[in-house]
Motif scaffolding. Structure first.
Motif, mmCIF file in Angstrom:
data_model
loop_
_atom_site.group_PDB
_atom_site.id
_atom_site.type_symbol
_atom_site.label_atom_id
_atom_site.label_comp_id
_atom_site.label_asym_id
_atom_site.label_seq_id
_atom_site.Cartn_x
_atom_site.Cartn_y
_atom_site.Cartn_z
ATOM 1 N N HIS A 1 0.843 -1.202 0.000
ATOM 2 C CA HIS A 1 0.000 0.000 0.000
ATOM 3 C C HIS A 1 0.881 1.256 0.000
ATOM 4 C CE1 HIS A 1 -2.996 2.956 1.277
ATOM 5 N NE2 HIS A 1 -3.933 2.058 1.015
ATOM 6 N N PRO A 2 0.557 2.272 -0.811
ATOM 7 C CA PRO A 2 1.400 3.478 -0.898
ATOM 8 C C PRO A 2 1.692 4.135 0.442
ATOM 9 C CG PRO A 2 -0.243 3.464 -2.641
ATOM 10 C CD PRO A 2 -0.562 2.299 -1.756
ATOM 11 N N GLU A 3 0.735 4.103 1.359
ATOM 12 C CA GLU A 3 0.961 4.731 2.662
ATOM 13 C C GLU A 3 1.942 3.944 3.526
ATOM 14 O OE1 GLU A 3 -3.568 6.592 2.938
ATOM 15 O OE2 GLU A 3 -2.837 5.242 4.499
ATOM 16 N N ASP A 4 2.126 2.641 3.240
ATOM 17 C CA ASP A 4 3.027 1.796 4.028
ATOM 18 C C ASP A 4 4.386 1.603 3.361
ATOM 19 O OD1 ASP A 4 0.266 -0.460 4.756
ATOM 20 O OD2 ASP A 4 0.806 1.458 5.667
ATOM 21 N N ARG A 5 4.496 1.983 2.089
ATOM 22 C CA ARG A 5 5.639 1.569 1.275
ATOM 23 C C ARG A 5 6.963 2.139 1.765
ATOM 24 N NH1 ARG A 5 4.033 2.580 -4.405
ATOM 25 N NH2 ARG A 5 2.609 0.880 -3.912
ATOM 26 N N ALA A 6 6.999 3.404 2.141
ATOM 27 C CA ALA A 6 8.270 4.032 2.537
ATOM 28 C C ALA A 6 8.849 3.351 3.776
ATOM 29 C CB ALA A 6 8.073 5.520 2.794
ATOM 30 N N ASN A 7 7.994 3.062 4.776
ATOM 31 C CA ASN A 7 8.473 2.413 5.996
ATOM 32 C C ASN A 7 8.958 0.991 5.709
ATOM 33 O OD1 ASN A 7 7.929 4.634 7.606
ATOM 34 N ND2 ASN A 7 5.842 3.944 8.080
ATOM 35 N N VAL A 8 8.229 0.284 4.837
ATOM 36 C CA VAL A 8 8.628 -1.072 4.508
ATOM 37 C C VAL A 8 9.960 -1.070 3.759
ATOM 38 C CG1 VAL A 8 8.007 -3.148 3.208
ATOM 39 C CG2 VAL A 8 6.245 -1.898 4.470
ATOM 40 N N ARG A 9 10.116 -0.144 2.804
ATOM 41 C CA ARG A 9 11.373 -0.063 2.046
ATOM 42 C C ARG A 9 12.551 0.227 2.969
ATOM 43 N NH1 ARG A 9 12.925 0.741 -3.158
ATOM 44 N NH2 ARG A 9 10.784 1.043 -3.862
ATOM 45 N N THR A 10 12.370 1.161 3.917
ATOM 46 C CA THR A 10 13.461 1.509 4.831
ATOM 47 C C THR A 10 13.890 0.302 5.658
ATOM 48 O OG1 THR A 10 12.709 3.808 4.987
ATOM 49 C CG2 THR A 10 14.107 2.989 6.766
ATOM 50 N N GLU A 11 12.913 -0.443 6.185
ATOM 51 C CA GLU A 11 13.262 -1.580 7.036
ATOM 52 C C GLU A 11 13.884 -2.714 6.219
ATOM 53 O OE1 GLU A 11 10.910 -2.163 10.350
ATOM 54 O OE2 GLU A 11 11.138 -4.333 10.446
ATOM 55 N N LEU A 12 13.350 -2.988 5.035
ATOM 56 C CA LEU A 12 13.934 -4.035 4.205
ATOM 57 C C LEU A 12 15.353 -3.686 3.786
ATOM 58 C CD1 LEU A 12 10.989 -5.188 1.903
ATOM 59 C CD2 LEU A 12 12.028 -6.431 3.796
ATOM 60 N N ASP A 13 15.607 -2.406 3.480
ATOM 61 C CA ASP A 13 16.964 -2.000 3.108
ATOM 62 C C ASP A 13 17.944 -2.268 4.246
ATOM 63 O OD1 ASP A 13 16.091 0.952 1.079
ATOM 64 O OD2 ASP A 13 16.238 -1.201 0.591
ATOM 65 N N MET A 14 17.509 -2.070 5.498
ATOM 66 C CA MET A 14 18.374 -2.327 6.652
ATOM 67 C C MET A 14 18.740 -3.809 6.743
ATOM 68 S SD MET A 14 18.805 0.609 8.310
ATOM 69 C CE MET A 14 18.967 0.391 10.077
ATOM 70 N N VAL A 15 17.776 -4.671 6.380
ATOM 71 C CA VAL A 15 18.048 -6.114 6.408
ATOM 72 C C VAL A 15 18.953 -6.510 5.251
ATOM 73 C CG1 VAL A 15 17.009 -8.395 6.232
ATOM 74 C CG2 VAL A 15 15.898 -6.634 7.596
ATOM 75 N N LEU A 16 18.653 -5.992 4.056
ATOM 76 C CA LEU A 16 19.393 -6.408 2.870
ATOM 77 C C LEU A 16 20.846 -5.959 2.907
ATOM 78 C CD1 LEU A 16 16.675 -5.772 0.127
ATOM 79 C CD2 LEU A 16 17.192 -7.870 1.375
#
Length: 509
Positions: free
Chosen positions: A289-304
């Motif tokens: 969802h567009p409203e959730d995307r930025a937070n999800v991207r930030t957290e996934l980048d930290m894992v990757l």
């Protein structure tokens, strides 16, 4: 017969009675016996000495690990039971030796035993005077401390582990030695349970292992096949796992190549392009969802990028129909080894489909049970049902609150899972009633499982200092084939439970 001889006989008989009753100190004063009975007394003393030695050997084998001379799993259970009866809070650390299989496979089991003993030595050296260490498996230890809190024990073990890694990283040791651990504080009087403690410490240990994996140096002559050219998972095994639940979607992402593997259910329910897409992170983010995307991207980048190793978020994802559904997304980063690439492994739970799971027990609810019975009508083989009812839940709710009643049901569900031995499907039917469905199980086997449930299901639950033993009823139903509607079978199970004798528990009135 003189008085001295009669008294001597009485002493010998009393000695034999103490031995028969299992006395641990059944000494006989041979010098006090009359001369004609001393030979018998001496023989009895020799026999007692042999029996005492054999008992000590049996106790040692029952509670002592032969390799390390630490307590074993039986010793741990006995020690924890003692602390539990006293109501003593304690901290336990579950410790797992890293790379023991690698050591055994590469250097042999003799070196593996030396590795285990080395870990045992460093753990023993870091213990306080009232700590006890147990070896409960090949590479598993448990440290129990009644005085140290969770944070202090974690700091102590972290220091020990760091010193161990540093001491074995100079190339002189066969391999770098290390261990993973998880700590949990338990207070029996606060209502904690054995099971909660084990699960909490074990979960923390596993998470620690994923986040702090030590890489062994690669041998110069090792001929390894390229590790980044494929995912380390057999397709048939992956699909067997992925088809085991309609609401859960496992996935694996190869961070070295960008290739990923997804379940057939995920491809179907989220409209993914294939089971092995590339650039899967961007593919997945496009569905968030567009409203959730930025937070999800930030957290996934930290894992990757390796900053974090664990990821959990709940967010909205577009499904194949174009609707947004709420999902629980959990994943772990696994750093590369000699034979595996850097990976991101996880599971997604579709909450729009998971609403048939009972929130208190985690078992399937009445709707899932009805569907499962309906499915059995299409197969022509025998089915066993075990129905369980926990009595007095209403009184527990009234006296201790609804959270207490939920705890009784949750503990009962956990015991039911253990008793069923993985052979059946388990459901919370209605209220305090559970149903276990055993596909293709005979009546004798079903009755045997019901007997085990009767013995072990009603485990005590603590409400503060009050120990509550839930009363329950158990009934069985065996059918050569399911030829009736699910509602008819459930009504019959309820009637059988009503007639079943109550296994008594704690009286609340």
């Amino acid at each position: 017969m003189n008085e001295s001889y009669r008294l001597g006989e009485q002493s010998i008989i009393a000695h034999l009675q103490r031995l028969a009753n299992g006395a641990s100190t059944a000494e006989l004063d041979v010098s006090a016996l009359p001369a004609e009975l001393r030979a018998i007394g001496e023989q009895l003393q020799k026999t007692y000495a042999v029996l005492k030695q054999e008992r000590q050997l049996l106790e040692r084998s029952a509670y002592i690990d032969p390799l390390t001379n630490l307590g074993n799993r039986g010793g741990l259970d006995r020690h924890v039971d003692q602390l539990w009866r006293k109501g003593v809070p304690f901290t336990c650390a579950y410790i797992d030796i890293d790379h023991l299989k690698h050591c055994n496979d590469t250097f042999g089991h003799a070196e593996g035993n030396r590795y285990i003993l080395g870990i045992c030595r460093v753990l023993t050296e870091t213990m306080k005077h009232d700590d006890l260490l147990f070896r409960i498996g090949g590479d598993e230890f448990v440290l129990v401390s009644p005085t140290v809190d969770e944070a202090e024990l974690e700091r102590r073990l972290e220091r020990t582990r760091s010193d161990l890694i540093e001491a074995t990283s100079d190339g002189k040791a066969p391999m770098i030695a290390s261990f993973s651990f998880g700590c949990s504080r338990v207070d029996p009087l606060a209502g904690d349970t054995h099971r909660q403690t084990v699960m909490d410490a074990d979960r923390k240990m596993y998470r620690y292992k994923l986040m702090h994996r030590v890489q062994q140096p690669k041998e110069d002559n090792a001929s390894q096949r390229p590790i980044a050219d494929q995912l380390p998972c057999n397709d048939r095994v992956f699909q067997a796992i992925s088809m085991s639940s309609e609401t859960r979607y496992p996935f694996i992402l190869n961070l070295d190549t960008g290739e990923s593997q997804w379940s057939i259910n995920a491809v179907r329910d989220f409209g993914l392009p294939s089971q092995h897409p590339y650039n899967s992170v961007d593919m997945w983010l496009a569905r968030v969802h567009p409203e959730d995307r930025a937070n999800v991207r930030t957290e996934l980048d930290m894992v990757l990028n390796g900053t974090w190793h664990f990821h959990y978020m709940q967010y909205r994802v577009m499904d194949a129909t174009g609707k947004y559904v709420l999902c629980d997304c959990t994943g772990y980063r696994l750093d590369a080894t000699d034979t595996e690439p850097n990976m991101y492994v996880g599971i997604i739970i579709n909450r729009s489909l998971a609403d048939t799971t009972d929130s208190v027990t985690g078992l399937g609810d009445i709707h899932t049970l009805v569907n499962a019975i309906g499915e059995m009508r299409r197969v022509a083989h025998e089915v066993g049902f075990v129905a369980i009812k926990i009595d007095d839940i209403a009184q527990v709710n009234a006296r201790f609150g609804f959270d207490a009643g939920d705890r009784v049901l949750a503990e009962s569900a956990a015991c039911l899972m253990e008793c069923s031995r993985g052979k059946g499907r388990l459901f919370r039917s209605t209220g305090p009633m559970f149903v276990a469905l055993f596909d293709d199980l005979g009546s004798e086997e079903t009755d045997a499982i019901a007997d085990e449930i009767e013995r072990f299901l009603g485990s005590p639950v603590l409400f503060g200092s009050f120990e509550y033993q839930p009363p329950l009823r158990v009934a069985t139903l065996h059918l050569d084939a399911v030829d009736r509607q699910p509602v008819s079978i459930l009504n019959e199970l309820k009637a059988l439970l009503k007639e079943a004798p109550q296994i008594p528990g704690t009286k609340l009135n």
